[in-house]
Design an enzyme around this catalytic site. Structure first.
Site, short mmCIF file in Angstrom:
data_model
loop_
_atom_site.label_atom_id
_atom_site.label_comp_id
_atom_site.label_asym_id
_atom_site.label_seq_id
_atom_site.Cartn_x
_atom_site.Cartn_y
_atom_site.Cartn_z
N ASP A 89 20.90 21.18 -18.78
CA ASP A 89 21.74 21.22 -17.58
C ASP A 89 22.87 20.22 -17.66
OD1 ASP A 89 22.59 22.39 -15.29
OD2 ASP A 89 21.23 21.31 -13.96
N ASN A 126 25.84 15.85 -13.51
CA ASN A 126 24.57 15.24 -13.90
C ASN A 126 24.75 13.99 -14.74
OD1 ASN A 126 23.09 17.03 -12.46
ND2 ASN A 126 22.59 18.36 -14.19
N ASP A 158 18.79 14.09 -13.48
CA ASP A 158 18.39 15.44 -13.10
C ASP A 158 17.80 16.20 -14.29
OD1 ASP A 158 17.89 17.76 -11.82
OD2 ASP A 158 19.75 17.74 -10.68
#
Ligand SMILES: *[C@@H]1O[C@H](CO)[C@@H](O)[C@H](O)[C@H]1NC(C)=O
Ligand SMILES: *[C@@H]1O[C@H](CO)[C@@H](O)[C@H](O)[C@H]1NC(C)=O
Length: 662
Positions: free
Chosen positions: A475, A480, A493
């Site tokens: 991700d 992030n 995250d």
């Protein structure tokens, strides 16, 4: 005379168009268009991002051995219908990328559906799971009340819903009576995964039957499978020719061949052997250029299919055969998450919330301080259990905890411990008061080459750490990455992170649309190399302010991704060297991606864009960062956006006990 007249009219019209364009620009800068309003979170191509992107994930996937993988129900249909469906699939921007055998199975599994004139087949905003092929009749597509287009027979629609559980982005209504064929996500994914797995297993079996490979480590064999390609030859074709030189090794997966050889230059070739499925030839090509000592000729009216490995991709991905035989991939031992004694004794009541650092569908992130030592502040991520269960993210949350507790890297946000109550899960995290890299990027527009290199370097360090432990992140995006008070970037995250080992693939669709790799979209199974793809996308976004692939809805983004990085024209802001690295990271074929070859992530660090970069200084923290955040105290949250405070309390959820580890 007439031509001059027409040219005059043309010139007038051009002028009119220019005027209207100018007016339109003016209006658009004041009023967001209907689609922009509806699709906060997505953004038009080339537009700077003004909204945080949302990660998405399919429901936990089928697991290998799931009975529904073995049996998908098929429905009888006429040849004519099959041809129509096949044709429709081949004309669809997404589905045309599927493999032939997958398309055939999808054709067989589609079932008939009928709608009468005027009825709604797909409603914008509803949760969907079916993709349709229109066999007969007409439909109208609308979005936010505006008519988009009409479609007739032989068209595919609703394809986003077979990738993951999502809401429909447009409405489709029948404008005549219509006959359709449909397939649902579960069946589609079973087909995709099964064909992928079957192929992998089959290739692996072929490989182990070859003595050269039979003794190799299974992890290594799995990697070799990734460079194998299927080739088809017709009756009478020479696959290899005596006296020619070659770089390829062949395993026969279907059909028969004859091996022929001429004793002298003038004599006719004579058959010396016949080979069939499972036999191989040309193996010396893997060690060096092979002077072929015989002909191999297809001796099968159906033709022959071979699995082919060429030396170049083999050595690039694996290394040379002799050294490979000695090599073992060592598993890095799982570190037990050793919780610092200090945190074990704490309870939720020991913290006071001072401010909100982030808000999302999952819940929120609060800045908290320790009541009896207010110099100690943390980020407390508060997740709604109801939401986790509704979106079936229990496994992801458990992975997040296990992985973050284990990771001890300066480039990864630390997790100290977790708590739970009836409504929420709490994660106590290191707080990084420099703010989100995303906010900094939004406010600055884009970064210059050296700033982009610094942040990319931080991510490379985080990936080096995770990948050496067989953990995939999945991700990556500026949202992030958090800046600590020094200005160094850290990954946060880990909801989509997963331990997969070094040669295993995983199948669940997850990531953020603009950042997912093509093999994730195509459900081919993905591995650590999907992270290198996203690293290329990140570099592009850092240097330009928007990612290279981005459409007005996710499906459009995916179709752009499938067209590939070669279709993207790079703006001047991206230096030549950076461009070269991005293109090497964003290769469609994962086994060609930089980072995923025999030298691993070192190849990225050695790329010329990083020439002169002070990796040791980065690791030690002695390098000065491009931006030094203003942080006045351990409770200064001014680098974060402001978020509203109140929020509805979710209903409690602690029925199934999935959360006992928190
Ligand atoms: C899809 O998501 C919706 C809302 O998030 C949920 O209500 C529904 O149960 C989900 N469906 C599946 C099949 O997971
Ligand atoms: C479908 O319904 C619309 C509106 O009710 C009508 O105007 C149209 O003629 C119908 N079309 C067909 C082919 O029946």
């Amino acid at each position: 005379e007439r031509i001059r007249e027409l040219e005059c009219i043309l010139a007038e019209k051009d002028e009119e168009i220019e005027e209207l364009k100018a007016k339109l620009d003016k209006f658009q800068s004041i009023f967001p268009t209907a689609t922009q309003q509806r699709h906060l979170g997505t953004f038009g191509a080339g537009m700077p991002r003004t909204q945080r992107a949302q990660g998405i994930s399919a429901e936990p996937n089928l697991v290998i051995g799931d009975p529904s993988l073995a049996q998908v129900r098929t429905y009888a249909k006429s040849e004519k219908t099959k041809t129509l469906i096949r044709q429709a699939i081949l004309e669809n921007d997404f589905m045309k990328h599927l493999e032939d055998c997958q398309i055939e199975e999808i054709v067989d599994c589609m079932y008939p559906v009928e709608y009468s004139n005027g009825s709604c087949i797909i409603k914008e905003g509803d949760v969907g799971s079916l993709v349709y092929v229109l066999e007969d009749g007409k439909v109208a597509v609308t979005k936010a009340g505006a008519h988009l287009c009409n479609m007739g027979e032989g068209k595919v629609f609703g394809e986003l819903a077979i990738l993951y559980n999502c809401t429909r982005t447009a409405t489709v209504k029948a404008t005549t009576n219509v006959r359709l064929w449909a397939i649902d996500r579960h069946c589609f994914q079973a087909i995709m995964m099964r064909t992928g797995l079957l192929k992998h297993t089959e290739y692996l079996e072929f490989l182990t039957s070859v003595p050269t490979f039979s003794k190799l480590d299974e992890d290594l064999l799995r990697r070799i499978v990734d460079v194998m390609e299927e080739c088809h030859f017709e009756y009478g074709d020479y696959i290899i020719r005596q006296g020619a030189i070659g770089d390829t090794f062949y395993i026969i997966s279907k059909g028969n061949v004859q091996v022929t050889k001429r004793k002298s230059a003038s004599s006719e070739p004579v058959v010396i052997r016949k080979l069939a499925k499972g036999d191989w030839f040309g193996e010396r090509a893997l060690q060096g250029e092979d002077m072929r000592t015989a002909n191999v000729v297809v001796d099968d009216t159906e033709g022959v299919t071979c699995l082919v490995i060429d030396r170049q991709s083999f050595t690039q991905l694996i290394g040379d055969l002799d050294s490979v035989k000695q090599k073992k991939y060592d598993e890095v031992p799982v570190q037990n998450s050793k919780s610092d004694g200090f945190y074990v004794g704490l309870t939720l009541e020991d913290f006071t919330a001072i401010d909100t650092l982030g808000v999302g569908g999952f819940g929120r992130v609060e800045l908290v301080e320790l009541k009896n030592d207010i110099t100690k502040t943390y980020a407390m991520k508060v997740l709604k259990k109801r939401h986790i269960v509704d979106t079936r993210q229990q496994e992801h949350i458990k992975n997040e905890k296990a992985i973050m507790m284990e990771c001890q890297s300066d480039f990864i946000v630390k997790m100290y411990r977790t708590f739970r109550d009836t409504k929420y899960i709490y994660m106590l995290l290191e707080c990084c008061l420099g703010g989100e890299l995303w906010t900094v990027l939004r406010d600055k527009g884009h970064f210059d080459d050296s700033a982009a290199r610094f942040y990319t370097g931080c991510v490379v360090e985080a990936f080096t750490y995770m990948h050496s432990r067989g953990i995939i992140y999945r991700d990556l995006k500026p949202e992030n990455l958090l800046l600590d008070t020094r200005g160094y970037a850290k990954l946060v995250d880990f909801g989509f992170a997963k331990r997969i080992g070094f040669s295993r693939k995983t199948w669940t669709f997850c990531g953020t649309p603009e950042y997912v790799a093509p093999e994730i979209i195509l459900n081919k199974g993905h591995d650590l190399s999907a992270d290198y793809w996203s690293l290329g996308i990140l570099m592009y976004e850092l240097m330009t302010g928007s990612p290279p692939f981005s459409g007005s809805d996710p499906m459009k983004t995916y179709n752009q991704i499938l067209k590939g990085i070669d279709m993207i024209e790079f703006p001047k802001k991206i230096s030549k060297n950076a461009q070269s690295l991005i293109r090497k990271l964003c290769r469609d074929n994962p086994s060609e991606r930089l980072g995923n070859q025999r030298n691993g992530i070192k190849d990225i660090q050695k790329h010329k864009w990083f020439d002169g970069f002070h990796w040791v200084g980065l690791r030690k923290g002695s390098m000065s960062p491009p931006i030094k955040p203003q942080v006045s105290s351990s409770s200064d949250s001014s680098n974060f956006d402001k978020f509203p405070e109140d929020e509805e309390e979710p209903p409690p959820d602690d029925l199934s006990g999935w959360d006992v580890d928190f």
